[in-house]
Design an enzyme around this catalytic site. Structure first.
Site, short mmCIF file in Angstrom:
data_model
loop_
_atom_site.label_atom_id
_atom_site.label_comp_id
_atom_site.label_asym_id
_atom_site.label_seq_id
_atom_site.Cartn_x
_atom_site.Cartn_y
_atom_site.Cartn_z
N GLY A 27 -16.16 4.38 -5.77
CA GLY A 27 -15.25 3.37 -5.27
C GLY A 27 -15.59 3.09 -3.82
N VAL A 28 -14.66 2.43 -3.13
CA VAL A 28 -14.93 2.07 -1.73
C VAL A 28 -15.25 3.31 -0.89
CG1 VAL A 28 -12.46 2.05 -1.11
CG2 VAL A 28 -14.06 0.74 0.25
N LYS B 205 -18.68 8.86 -12.60
CA LYS B 205 -18.31 9.32 -13.95
C LYS B 205 -18.76 8.38 -15.06
CE LYS B 205 -13.87 10.52 -15.85
NZ LYS B 205 -12.54 10.94 -15.43
N GLY C 289 -5.21 -6.66 -1.85
CA GLY C 289 -6.12 -6.82 -0.75
C GLY C 289 -6.31 -5.60 0.11
N HIS D 217 4.42 1.43 -8.91
CA HIS D 217 4.39 0.04 -8.47
C HIS D 217 5.55 -0.70 -9.14
CE1 HIS D 217 3.07 -4.01 -7.60
NE2 HIS D 217 2.09 -3.53 -6.83
N HIS E 25 1.10 4.07 -10.02
CA HIS E 25 0.10 3.20 -9.39
C HIS E 25 -0.82 3.97 -8.43
CE1 HIS E 25 -1.66 -0.44 -7.83
NE2 HIS E 25 -1.22 -0.20 -6.61
N LEU F 290 -7.47 0.68 0.40
CA LEU F 290 -8.89 0.33 0.55
C LEU F 290 -9.31 0.58 2.00
CD1 LEU F 290 -8.96 -3.01 -1.51
CD2 LEU F 290 -9.97 -0.84 -2.19
C1 SIN Z 1 -0.92 -4.93 -5.24
O1 SIN Z 1 -1.71 -5.87 -5.24
O2 SIN Z 1 0.30 -5.05 -5.36
C2 SIN Z 1 -1.47 -3.56 -5.07
C3 SIN Z 1 -2.01 -3.41 -3.72
C4 SIN Z 1 -1.97 -1.96 -3.34
O3 SIN Z 1 -1.82 -1.10 -4.19
O4 SIN Z 1 -2.03 -1.69 -2.15
#
Ligand code: SIN
Length: 577
Positions: free
Chosen positions: A26-27, A48, A62, A251, A361, A402
């Site tokens: 990932g990032v 993986k 974002g 989330h 989430h 991110l």
């Molecule tokens: C979202 O787009 O709601 C998720 C972004 C995040 O998890 O920071």
């Protein structure tokens, strides 16, 4: 319940050597590996499945950074601290924000293309908990995909470089440690051809875990199937300290596909609310109004709790997101992937209310690290969602993840470069740690997920957590009795990882007798700063017991913060745009 030092697997049939092994693409993993290349002689990047399969590519909303002259680092820091409900490490947050802007510009220089307005300026939006427009996005709602594309393209440009080797379809099983408990490599299973096939051992002077989160520990999650907490679980078994595991972010707006929907569920980005969508109950009441000064854009934990409360009050299992007033043209342009996915599933956001409910989430906790990404074990680093750097506290601020991966990957690469150049972290030989080895068969995964969802999920209590502990302990007895056979395989290793992390998470949740951030206790519905302004640290003793300690948070962490978000004259209140 005890945690073994290792999973049951075949003995390694091949070996390889590198200076640094980076686990995950990932990032966090890609940024670490790219920055280490040419600075250390040999980097091995293992992932993986394939390079773009992890959580990064799924990120919609974002990446948050101070990019506008109307914004300031101080404001991004305050928003992060408030969202983290008193448990953020202020130095870590300041580092994140201070170094974040340059890190984003470097990402742009590397080739990442963010959405821009008519005059070419980067478009910025807002998500929950932010008081400024500071979220960069790409492809409307496909930010993670673009970041992943840019980083993988950069990696492919140097693919023939002897300094960097990539192995795909490689699941890390356990960490190798030497006689002084320093981490000196990994055992891994590769589905490959030729010499690198089956279980092998990769030896290195340092290992960086960037394996993402643990969403698959719950029955439903926004995380992809690969998010089984492999890095966190391997670190726990090897003796590393984990922190804040009880703070799981649910989330608020995950498309509700009916009772019993399992696995990865479709996310409706918070950016949709950032553009003016709002929540309503079955009667059409916009219930976030009056609950918080930021209403539908309150921090994520506040919105998720309000939804759970409204669902309980109305006896339903979902609420609705109203985006209709935004119009088809705007929705299709700004959120193309979300609109397509909703329509594929039979919902049209331009004409219908979207049924939504909270789902797992993000793991705000993980392998505890310092500001250089070093864990409690010499030679072991952790980055991104796998780590707990202290920037998220009890609840991560939207779109800070991110950014965290980017900023701390750079710090890890810089620290490793300096240490390896100085001759620190010498090559050492692994020792056989002995002890029991466990394995659960893959079909037990649903039992783990159901136990975690029922007792350690969105709303917890002493009784529900006790019931989860008992269910997991019964599985652990099976695992120790050879439930998963002698040799293992990716699905059984993943399932056993979920069991070990479920045990640690549930223990931490039992100890925290209060409600804060992502941790909701119905038997302790209030925040209790007098008793719980601390982190719960977890580690495995040499004999396999789960040990817990608390790390107090200095009271000055709270100075100047209004965690309840009462009116703050420095801030404008965000209405619906
Ligand atoms: C979202 O787009 O709601 C998720 C972004 C995040 O998890 O920071």
């Amino acid at each position: 319940m005890r945690i073994p030092r290792r999973l049951r697997s075949r003995e390694p049939g091949w070996t390889t050597t590198a200076d640094v092994i980076v686990v995950g693409s990932g990032v966090a993993g890609l940024t670490t590996a790219l920055r280490l290349r040419r600075r250390v002689a040999r980097v091995l990047l293992v992932t993986k499945t394939v390079l773009d399969e992890g959580s990064t590519a799924w990120a919609q909303g974002g990446i948050a950074a101070v990019m506008s002259p109307e914004d300031s680092a101080a404001e991004h820091v305050i928003d992060t601290l408030v969202a983290g409900v008193g448990l953020c490490d202020i130095e870590a947050v300041e580092t994140l924000v201070r170094e974040g802007t340059d890190a984003v510009w470097d990402l742009i220089a590397l080739g990442a293309e963010f959405d821009r307005g008519d005059t070419g300026q980067i478009s910025l939006t807002r998500e929950g908990g932010h008081h400024r427009d500071r979220i960069l996005h790409a492809g409307g709602d496909a930010t993670g995909k673009e970041i992943s594309r840019a980083l993988i393209a950069a990696l492919k440009r140097v693919q023939d470089d002897p300094g960097i080797e990539v192995i795909e379809h490689a699941l890390v099983v356990d960490l190798l440690t030497d006689a002084a408990s320093r981490v000196c490599g990994v055992t891994l299973h590769v589905i490959g051809e030729g010499q690198v096939d089956g279980v092998g051992a990769a030896h290195a002077r340092a290992v960086v875990l960037a394996t993402g989160g643990l969403g698959q520990i719950y029955a439903s999650t926004t995380n992809p199937p690969v998010a089984t907490g492999d890095g966190m679980a391997a670190a726990l078994r090897a003796g590393a300290t984990l922190a804040d595991l009880e703070f799981v972010q649910f989330h608020p707006t995950v498309l509700w596909l009916g009772e019993g929907s399992l696995g990865q569920q479709p996310l409706i980005s918070e950016a949709v609310r950032g553009e003016g969508a709002f929540l309503v109950d079955g009667e059409g009441v916009a219930f976030m109004q009056g609950q918080h000064p930021l209403a539908d854009l309150a921090p994520r934990d506040v919105v998720a709790r309000a939804i759970l409360r409204r669902m309980r009050e109305t006896g339903t299992d979902h609420v609705f997101l109203d985006c209709r007033h935004l119009g088809a043209e705007f929705l299709e342009r700004r959120f193309p992937s979300i609109v397509d996915r909703c329509r594929e599933l039979g919902f049209d956001p331009a004409t219908e209310l979207l049924p939504v409910a909270p789902a797992q989430h993000y793991a705000s906790g993980g392998v505890k690290t310092d500001l250089r990404g070093r864990s409690s074990l010499e030679g072991l680093y952790a980055c991104g969602e796998t780590s707990c750097t202290g920037v998220h506290g009890a609840n991560r601020l939207a779109s800070n993840s991110l950014l965290e991966g980017l900023v701390f990957a750079r710090r890890i690469a810089d620290d490793l470069t300096a240490r390896l150049t100085a001759g620190e972290l010498p090559e050492t030989a692994p020792v056989d740690p002995g002890g029991d080895r466990e394995l659960l068969r893959p079909k037990r995964r649903l039992t783990v997920q159901r136990a975690m969802t029922a007792g350690s999920g969105t709303v917890r209590s002493a009784a529900s957590l006790d019931a989860t502990e008992l269910a997991l302990a019964a599985l652990s007895v099976r695992a120790a009795d050879g439930d998963g056979g002698r040799k293992g395989g990716p699905k059984s290793w993943e399932t056993t990882n979920l069991l070990h992390l479920g045990h640690a998470l549930t223990r931490a949740a039992l100890l925290r007798e209060e409600t804060r951030g992502g941790h909701v206790r119905e038997d302790f519905p209030d925040r209790d700063d007098a008793r719980f302004l601390h982190h719960v640290l977890l580690s495995r003793s040499t004999t396999g017991e789960l040990m817990t300690r608390v790390l107090e948070v200095p009271p000055e962490n709270l100075v100047g913060l209004d965690l309840d978000q009462a009116a703050d004259p420095r801030r404008e209140t965000v209405g619906q745009e």
